[in-house]
Structures are given as structure tokens and as C-alpha cells.
Design an enzyme around this catalytic site. Structure first.
Site, short mmCIF file in Angstrom:
data_model
loop_
_atom_site.label_atom_id
_atom_site.label_comp_id
_atom_site.label_asym_id
_atom_site.label_seq_id
_atom_site.Cartn_x
_atom_site.Cartn_y
_atom_site.Cartn_z
N GLU A 84 0.83 -1.20 0.00
CA GLU A 84 0.00 0.00 0.00
C GLU A 84 0.87 1.25 0.00
O GLU A 84 1.96 1.28 0.58
CB GLU A 84 -0.93 0.02 1.21
CG GLU A 84 -2.15 -0.89 1.05
CD GLU A 84 -3.17 -0.71 2.15
OE1 GLU A 84 -4.36 -0.77 1.84
OE2 GLU A 84 -2.77 -0.51 3.32
N CYS A 105 5.05 -6.34 7.84
CA CYS A 105 6.12 -5.87 8.71
C CYS A 105 6.47 -6.97 9.71
O CYS A 105 5.57 -7.56 10.31
CB CYS A 105 5.69 -4.61 9.46
SG CYS A 105 7.00 -3.88 10.49
N GLY A 150 5.99 -1.60 6.78
CA GLY A 150 7.35 -2.10 6.97
C GLY A 150 8.26 -1.18 7.74
O GLY A 150 7.95 -0.01 7.99
N SER A 179 11.33 6.83 8.36
CA SER A 179 10.86 6.58 9.73
C SER A 179 11.32 5.22 10.21
O SER A 179 11.27 4.24 9.47
CB SER A 179 9.33 6.67 9.76
OG SER A 179 8.85 6.33 11.04
N LEU A 203 8.74 6.94 18.67
CA LEU A 203 9.14 6.79 20.07
C LEU A 203 7.98 6.27 20.93
O LEU A 203 8.06 5.20 21.51
CB LEU A 203 9.64 8.13 20.61
CG LEU A 203 10.36 8.09 21.95
CD1 LEU A 203 11.67 7.34 21.84
CD2 LEU A 203 10.61 9.50 22.48
N HIS A 204 6.93 7.08 21.06
CA HIS A 204 5.64 6.69 21.65
C HIS A 204 5.66 6.44 23.16
O HIS A 204 4.60 6.23 23.75
CB HIS A 204 5.07 5.47 20.94
CG HIS A 204 5.05 5.60 19.45
ND1 HIS A 204 4.62 6.75 18.82
CD2 HIS A 204 5.43 4.74 18.46
CE1 HIS A 204 4.72 6.59 17.50
NE2 HIS A 204 5.22 5.40 17.26
N ASN A 278 -5.16 6.78 15.13
CA ASN A 278 -6.15 6.36 14.16
C ASN A 278 -6.57 4.93 14.51
O ASN A 278 -5.74 4.02 14.48
CB ASN A 278 -5.56 6.42 12.75
CG ASN A 278 -5.11 7.83 12.41
OD1 ASN A 278 -5.90 8.76 12.42
ND2 ASN A 278 -3.82 8.00 12.14
N CYS A 319 -1.96 7.34 9.47
CA CYS A 319 -0.83 6.71 10.15
C CYS A 319 -1.26 5.51 10.96
O CYS A 319 -2.18 5.58 11.77
CB CYS A 319 -0.16 7.73 11.05
SG CYS A 319 1.29 7.13 11.92
#
Length: 327
Positions: A84, A105, A150, A179, A203-204, A278, A319
Site C-alpha cells: 500500500e 512488517c 514495513g 521513519s 518513540l511513543h 487512528n 498513520c
């Protein structure tokens, strides 16, 4: 287009080497087939049409969002793997592409739909470029982010080979971002490369325990190792690193977590991009008020912070939503 295959066929035909360069120039400008390549002999164009596929990808589905975002679902002609890519249109005129580097991934970030897919394989440079070329045939493009399916730094050779060709399409390397979830060997290799691409770090969370829950790769490359690699990248490239931080309600969006993030990052080296979540079924997204409060804490402590404008959510193109599903 697989330019290596095209060049080999042209050599088989006894054609001069410049024919491949002519063909690529047409493709990079948005030509939709060999018939458009008017400086190639008619008989050669016909032969190429029969012998060399114009794209390494086959378009399966295309979805158009209310905000102008376009998501394309492809399969690879070589072995039918799903891929995609997304075109994002902005009011300031930017036309940015979100490109995939792998089919699926191998990493299993819990907030990401791609991480829930079965991993296929790394994409070739031509399969990456054909995503961009699909949208180039629609309109001019000028930015690219490797934030699709990925982990790009696990396929760095293919990604960098594609990046070397993107300027031909109108996308300068300085307008290209790669990224990573924190794949340390790839960060170091990217720092050593000759291309001035930008680095973005997913990071998150600002502590290892929580980050490992959200992103299992943190068990392999914990925060300290990842940030040390990012520091090496900065020292080599002198380009600020984007920190991607997806906002998860009650998980990583509290006041004290904003303070922790502000203390972790050097404001000279990092810029934070807060990402509204999302939905993919695992978490609830933070409210606008929580995101604004989190941003305010970061800015009070000297960090530049922005909130990402969500594009294509209504077609699962935003995202974390790419999962090879037709609209």
C-alpha cells in the site's frame, strides 16, 4: 518500472545504452506507457510493451478520501505480495507520498495495523519507486515519507536505491524522511550514507517498560541505545530528528509523561510530532484537549512540538492504518 530489466532487454535487442535513459526520463515525468515515449522508435515501443512490464506492481484498488488523500493497494507482479502507498494533498500545495518498504512488517507494534499482518518480504527499489510513479502519473509530487508498510531500515539498501531516483520525479532528498521504530544498525548505516534524507523516530513512550509494551522491538534496542544512535546521526548529518509520538488515551498522554519526554530529548536535536491515534482496535485515541495539554508541557520546556494533521482516516490511509485492505 524495473530499469535493470529494461536495460537488459534493450541490450538483447542491440539498442544503444541511451535508450534506457530516454525511457526512464519519460517514466519519471509521468508517462503512462511506452506509447508516450515519442523519441523511441515505434517498433521498439511496441516490442517493449510486449516484453517488459511497465510496472513491477499491479493496482488492485484505489480509494479517495474526502480530504483529497488517495490510497493505492497493489500486489507485486513477481509473487503477488500486497503493498500500500498513499498520496496526501495539502492546502499549501504540497503533494506528499507515504511509501512502503516491505510487504507487511516483521515488527509487531501494538498500535499499528501493518504489524498485525503476516510479513512477506523486503520490496525491491523498483517496487518502491513504482508506488511513487503511480501517483506521479496523477500529478506532480514533491515530498516523500517512508512511513508506510514495513520498517525501512531493515531494507535500507532498497530504500536508499529508491531515494537516489526520487529526485528525478521531483522529490529532493532533503524533502524525504525515513521513519524507524529504532533499528539501531540501520540508523548508523543511514548516518554513514551520502544522502541528506531526514530521520524520524517512532518513540511513543519515554520509558523502557511502557515502550516495550507498545513496541516489542524496544526489548532488542532499548531507549538509551536508540537515542545514542540518533545522537550519532545528528552529529554526522546536523539535521534535527523528528520524534513521532502517537497519542494513546490513558496510556502515554499524561502530564507526568509529557514531563518525562521533555527531560529525555535535547531540544536542539529533536522536534516532536504528536500523532492523533487512528483506530485499529487496540487502543482509544487521546482527546484534542489531552493532546493540546501534552503539547503545551513540551513547549513550556523548550521542545518544538506540532500535532500531525490526520489525512485519509475515512479510507484507512492514515498513520498506522495500512493493512492491505481494499476499500
Amino acid at each position: 518500472m524495473d530499469l535493470d530489466l529494461l536495460s537488459a532487454r534493450l541490450a538483447d535487442y542491440g539498442q544503444p545504452a541511451f535508450r534506457a535513459r530516454q525511457a526512464w526520463a519519460w517514466v519519471a515525468r509521468g508517462a503512462d506507457g511506452y506509447a508516450a515515449m515519442t523519441d523511441l522508435p515505434v517498433a521498439l515501443r511496441s516490442r517493449l510493451h510486449e516484453d517488459v512490464p511497465f510496472s513491477t506492481l499491479e493496482l488492485i484498488d484505489e480509494a479517495h478520501a474526502r480530504d483529497g488523500t488517495v490510497k493505492a493497494l497493489f500486489t507485486t507482479r513477481r509473487d503477488g505480495r500486497p503493498v500500500e502507498a498513499v498520496l496526501m494533498r495539502y492546502r499549501d500545495g504540497r503533494r506528499s507520498l507515504c511509501l512502503s518498504s516491505q510487504s507487511g512488517c516483521p515488527l509487531t507494534c501494538t498500535f499499528c495495523a501493518t504489524g498485525q499482518m503476516k510479513f512477506g518480504r523486503n520490496l525491491t527499489a523498483w517496487e518502491i519507486l513504482d508506488q511513487a510513479l503511480h501517483f506521479r502519473r496523477m500529478s506532480a509530487v514533491d515530498h516523500a515519507v517512508f512511513m508506510g508498510m514495513g520498517e525501512p531500515l531493515m531494507n535500507l539498501d532498497g530504500v536508499l536505491d529508491a531515494c537516489r531516483r526520487l529526485p528525478d520525479l521531483g522529490i529532493a532528498n532533503r524533502r524525504t524522511a525515513i521513519s524507524t521504530v529504532g533499528w539501531v544498525p540501520g540508523i548508523d548505516r543511514l548516518a554513514d550514507s551520502d544522502l541528506p534524507v531526514r530521520l524520524a523516530l517512532s518513540l511513543h513512550a519515554a520509558d523502557d517498560a511502557l515502550r516495550s509494551q507498545i513496541m516489542p522491538v524496544n526489548e532488542r534496542y532499548p531507549l538509551r541505545a536508540v537515542l545514542e544512535a540518533c545522537d550519532r546521526f545528528y552529529e554526522r548529518k546536523r539535521r534535527r530528528i523528528f520524534i513521532e509520538y502517537v497519542m494513546l488515551a490513558g496510556v502515554n498522554d499524561r502530564y507526568e509523561q509529557a514531563l518525562q519526554l521533555a527531560a529525555l530529548l535535547d531540544r536542539r536535536r529533536y522536534k516532536v510530532n504528536l500523532i492523533p491515534y487512528n483506530p485499529t482496535g487496540m487502543y482509544d485515541g487521546s482527546s484534542r484537549e489531552a493532546i493540546a495539554a501534552f503539547r503545551a508541557v513540551l513547549e513550556e520546556h523548550g521542545l518544538e512540538a506540532t500535532v500531525r494533521l490526520t489525512r485519509g482516516r475515512d479510507i484507512d490511509a492514515a498513520c498506522g492504518q495500512l493493512a492491505a485492505k481494499a476499500a
